[in-house]
Design a protein around this motif. Structure first.
Motif, PDB file in Angstrom:
ATOM      1  N   ASN A  23       5.522 -17.294  -9.145  1.00  0.00           N
ATOM      2  CA  ASN A  23       5.689 -15.837  -9.277  1.00  0.00           C
ATOM      3  C   ASN A  23       6.863 -15.486 -10.174  1.00  0.00           C
ATOM      4  N   ASN A  68       1.409 -12.965  -7.634  1.00  0.00           N
ATOM      5  CA  ASN A  68       2.117 -11.696  -7.782  1.00  0.00           C
ATOM      6  C   ASN A  68       3.106 -11.479  -6.637  1.00  0.00           C
ATOM      7  N   ASP A  70       3.522  -7.190 -10.686  1.00  0.00           N
ATOM      8  CA  ASP A  70       2.584  -7.076 -11.811  1.00  0.00           C
ATOM      9  C   ASP A  70       3.040  -7.813 -13.070  1.00  0.00           C
TER      10      ASP A  70
END
Length: 343
Positions: free
Chosen positions: A127, A204, A211
């Motif tokens: 992430n 995410n 995003d």
């Protein structure tokens, strides 16, 4: 392992009784469900399956799987997985880690597990941020990322997990992302592979890096930004109107347009999962000028670590019998005899 007798289960059989606790909207939920959907299709047996994790948001994973699991220490999950596999090579071992856990403090352990080629599936949730410790930048964070530890923006060049894995000698690398419908197929391919199967899963982080992957993962216009690789098929994207070809002069890849569907005339490469040189090029393609390479990028098995260790043990033990007393008495030994009036 892939030679186990298929076992009949459903998704529910893989769900533990623990409340799943990630931030609402976290991509980890989607990955968890993808794994729980995939295991029944693989014929996996919960009593023969082990999930091993280190520290981080992704490392809560073993609690939510109704199987064996180890929640270990920061960056050391590969060491535990290696011990588990050597103790019982018949276990199906899945390692769950993150970009901080696996690429920073655990980078050394990850590298050597891949180099040794332990037969397991390595799911690295990327992430591009430290989520559990409240949003510090990680080894994969993009240049310019602002965080509590980089208030002026990161000046580091981010590392590429798949390039790292290839450099460590990986024989299987793949990419997917949390909400992709293709993720289960990537997981199945990793499970079929005999050896260390490295899967980078873009995930995410809804709180600290929201995003960040929308530039290629957003559904709208995705076909123009995603290159899903399939062995033996041409590298086409954007509805077949564009493809990836080899630039002979630059010894690199390039994007080409397809005229009248004739991808061969445009020089589009047919994906060969055993081509290591092209795999290096694919994982290092900069997103923007190029699409994001997803799916199985490289798959070329070689003998596994635990197989070599067990074969070596068998050879060394051939014709020998276990005798602890003889072992203890070997070499320079002596006996202390009791002396004195009180003894």
């Amino acid at each position: 392992m892939n030679d186990m007798t298929p076992f009949t289960t459903t998704l529910k059989d893989w769900e533990s009784d623990q409340e799943v606790r990630w931030c609402p909207g976290c991509g980890d939920y989607a990955i968890l469900k993808a794994v729980q959907r995939t295991l029944p299709e693989l014929g996996s047996n919960p009593s023969n399956t082990v999930f091993v994790s280190g520290i981080g948001c992704s490392s809560r994973f073993p609690y939510y799987m109704s199987s064996y699991g180890f929640h270990t220490i920061h960056g050391r999950a590969p060491a535990f997985a290696t011990g588990i596999k050597l103790a019982n090579p018949n276990l199906d071992v899945w390692l769950v880690t993150g970009d901080g856990d696996g690429m920073s403090i655990g980078g050394n352990h990850t590298m050597h597990m891949i180099r040794r080629n332990l037969n397991c599936q390595i799911m690295l949730f990327n992430n591009e941020i430290y989520g559990l410790t409240k949003g510090q930048y990680s080894p994969t964070s993009r240049t310019g990322t602002t965080s509590p530890t980089t208030p002026g923006g990161s000046v580091d060049r981010p590392m590429l997990p798949c390039a790292f894995a290839l450099g460590a000698g990986a024989r299987f690398i793949a990419r997917g992302f949390d909400v992709s419908k293709n993720l289960p197929e990537v997981l199945k391919a990793a499970h079929r592979h005999q050896g260390a199967a490295f899967i980078e899963i873009f995930q995410n982080c809804i709180v600290y890096n929201k995003d960040v992957f929308e530039d290629f993962a957003a559904p709208k216009g995705a076909e123009a930004r995603q290159l899903w690789l399939r062995n033996g098929e041409p590298m086409l994207f954007n509805g077949g109107t564009q493809g990836i070809a080899l630039d002979i002069d630059a010894l690199n890849l390039k994007v080409v347009d397809i005229v009248d569907g004739d991808w061969q005339a445009a020089g589009v490469i047919v994906h060969d999962v055993t081509n290591r040189s092209v795999a290096h090029m694919l994982v290092e393609m900069p997103f923007g000028p190029y699409p994001m390479a997803l799916g199985v990028i490289y798959d070329d098995p070689r003998p596994t670590y635990e197989t070599a260790v067990l074969e070596q043990d068998a050879r060394m033990n051939e014709g020998k019998s276990a005798n602890l007393a003889k072992l203890l008495a070997k070499g320079q030994t002596w006996t202390v005899e009791p002396t004195g009036p009180d003894l």
